[in-house]
Scaffold this active site. Structure first.
Site, short mmCIF file in Angstrom:
data_model
loop_
_atom_site.label_atom_id
_atom_site.label_comp_id
_atom_site.label_asym_id
_atom_site.label_seq_id
_atom_site.Cartn_x
_atom_site.Cartn_y
_atom_site.Cartn_z
N GLU A 292 0.83 -1.21 0.00
CA GLU A 292 0.00 0.00 0.00
C GLU A 292 0.86 1.26 0.00
O GLU A 292 0.45 2.29 -0.51
CB GLU A 292 -0.93 0.02 1.22
CG GLU A 292 -2.16 -0.84 1.02
CD GLU A 292 -3.29 -0.55 2.01
OE1 GLU A 292 -3.09 0.22 2.98
OE2 GLU A 292 -4.38 -1.11 1.82
N HIS A 321 9.60 -26.66 0.36
CA HIS A 321 8.94 -27.78 -0.31
C HIS A 321 7.77 -27.31 -1.16
O HIS A 321 6.91 -28.09 -1.53
CB HIS A 321 8.48 -28.80 0.73
CG HIS A 321 9.62 -29.28 1.58
ND1 HIS A 321 10.38 -30.39 1.27
CD2 HIS A 321 10.18 -28.74 2.70
CE1 HIS A 321 11.33 -30.54 2.18
NE2 HIS A 321 11.24 -29.55 3.05
N LYS A 435 -13.53 0.46 -2.37
CA LYS A 435 -14.40 0.76 -1.22
C LYS A 435 -15.69 1.43 -1.70
O LYS A 435 -16.79 1.07 -1.28
CB LYS A 435 -13.69 1.71 -0.24
CG LYS A 435 -12.65 1.04 0.66
CD LYS A 435 -12.20 2.01 1.76
CE LYS A 435 -11.19 1.38 2.70
NZ LYS A 435 -10.75 2.21 3.80
#
Ligand code: PA5
Length: 466
Positions: A292, A321, A435
């Site tokens: 951000e 792995h 938003k």
């Protein structure tokens, strides 16, 4: 204490195409000095809100007073928040309390069980409601939202506030603590109206830089974390990163390596790989801080730059792995930051068994800490021989002090990188559209035009459904 070890990011370790050379460091030195001076200027002028937090005593006192009030009568604590209002809480708790914390007895825990709900996934919320609805009288809801209107946090708050009203009636407000803007905002007004306790989110500190404010400190203090030691560690690192000689300053050296990796060595991906499950939450916190703060379309003078190294998290040894095949043989486009711990909070010795089994005998009697350390060194070496650069942040131990140091180090490095990339590291304009569209899609008043604008996009085109 934490220290930065950076040999494996140099040309000596991985060659001049992928590692930083003496010449690279010479050439970037003026930029680093200028970036450091610019950030220090903001610190001195009081423009960098997070820089004041390690020495802030007022917040600390308010947090401790509320924690002392609530700890004796709270069995369970639910943090409602998202992004910068949750990731720091999760990281502190994961680093400084045992992984089994919520399963321990009340006596050995020394604080309430902690649930940080940083999503609105219905099953997550429903499962928590079902569990804690039965203990509403001793459950504390800690709602955290700087803006006070974030849809995820607001909806959770409405659900849990109603649950409390339903279960304990008029006294419900005594089981809520809100952390929000001290002067204004929807949550601030509701808190005043309902009469529940509040703590402030500092006006000049953005969510992702707020972990050392009441945002992160309150749940930490409730759960037995020594917040004075945490702030002390941050203060000690603040002193170190303010040192003027940049080659002796861990923030400047780390910022220089990251900047060179990104701009000159073809490394747009910056992986953080702790060799400790306890530190994995810090890698999550770093991802938000980095993404951000540094992911920006515009430079400070308005030119298009589309800047930002992509932060990735991995866990050692687990991801050896899973990810390391790609990291060693895929595109050489990553800088790895290992987090290594010298003394783990607990250790386990492998039993002295299977002496006659050649494939296992070498493990007999070894400590898991030694195995994990060998795994980390092995990965660092394997990366190095494939010309893949890395640095290591070495923790002497996992303590409130060292975690505080790490947090402040990374916040300061983020500020330096913002300067180096010439972008504003403290806003997040790209988060806003999502938003607003959520408001529009959910029918919030005032967002009708946006709802109409996105309607054609929202309509599913069956042609593409298989
Ligand atoms: O770092 C940020 O600014 C964001 O991640 C915010 O913390 C997040 O969007 C939540 O915002 P608020 O605290 O206003 O609810």
């Amino acid at each position: 204490m934490i220290q930065l070890y950076w040999k494996c990011a140099t040309d000596q370790a991985v060659g001049p195409e992928h590692g930083v050379t003496g010449e690279d460091l010479e050439s970037v030195a003026p930029k680093i000095r200028a970036a450091h001076e610019a950030v220090m200027d903001q610190v001195r002028k009081g423009q960098l809100g997070y820089a004041a937090l390690p020495a802030q005593t007022d917040y600390r006192q308010k947090v401790m007073a509320l924690a002392e009030r609530y700890r004796p009568n709270t069995t369970d604590m639910i943090v409602l928040g998202i992004g910068g209002s949750a990731l720091g809480n999760i990281a502190l708790h994961a680093a400084l309390n045992p992984v089994t914390y919520n399963l321990l007895s009340d006596r050995s825990r020394g604080g309430p069980r902690l649930f940080v709900l940083d999503n609105v996934a219905p099953a997550l919320v429903a499962d928590t409601l079902r569990l804690l609805g039965r203990r509403a009288k001793t459950t504390l809801i800690n709602v955290i939202s700087k803006s006070g209107e974030t849809a995820e946090t607001a909806s959770q708050f409405m659900i849990f506030r109603e649950m409390l009203r339903d279960k304990i009636g008029a006294d419900f407000a005594s089981r809520i603590v809100a952390i929000t803007d001290a002067q204004r905002g929807t949550l601030h007004d509701i808190a005043a109206n309902d009469g529940f306790a509040t703590l402030p989110v500092p006006d000049d500190v953005g969510g992702r830089f707020s972990v050392l404010s009441p945002v992160g400190l309150f749940s930490a203090a409730m759960c037995g974390i020594d917040i004075d030691a945490l702030l002390g560690g941050a203060a000690a690192m603040k002193k170190r990163v303010e040192a003027p000689h940049w080659r002796e300053n861990p923030a400047c050296v780390l910022a220089a390596i990251k900047y060179l990796a990104y701009t000159a060595k073809g490394k747009p991906i910056h992986v953080m790989m702790p060799y400790s499950n306890r530190l994995y939450g810090l890698a999550d916190w770093y991802r938000q801080l980095w993404a951000e703060s540094l992911g920006k379309k515009l430079s400070r003078d308005g030119g298009e730059v589309f800047a930002g190294p992509t932060p990735v998290k991995a866990l050692g040894a687990t991801d050896q792995h899973s990810q390391v095949q790609l990291y060693r043989e895929g595109p050489n486009d990553k800088l790895i930051v290992f987090l290594e711990v010298a003394k783990h909070p607990r250790d386990v010795r492998i039993p002295d068994v299977f002496a006659d089994v050649p494939g296992l005998a070498y493990l007999r009697g070894a400590k898991l800490s030694a195995l994990l350390a060998a795994e980390k060194t092995a990965t660092e070496y394997a990366m190095g021989v494939s010309n893949r650069p890395s640095v290591t942040i070495k923790f002497d131990k996992i303590s409130p002090e060292s975690v505080g140091e790490f947090i402040y180090l990374y916040e300061f490095v983020t500020s330096l990188c913002g300067e180096l990339l010439d972008i504003n590291a403290y806003d997040q304009p790209a988060v806003e559209l999502g938003k607003k569209c959520t408001f529009a899609l959910m029918g919030r008043e005032g967002y009708e035009d946006l709802a109409a604008e996105i309607k054609p996009f929202v309509r599913a085109d069956k042609k593409y459904l298989v």
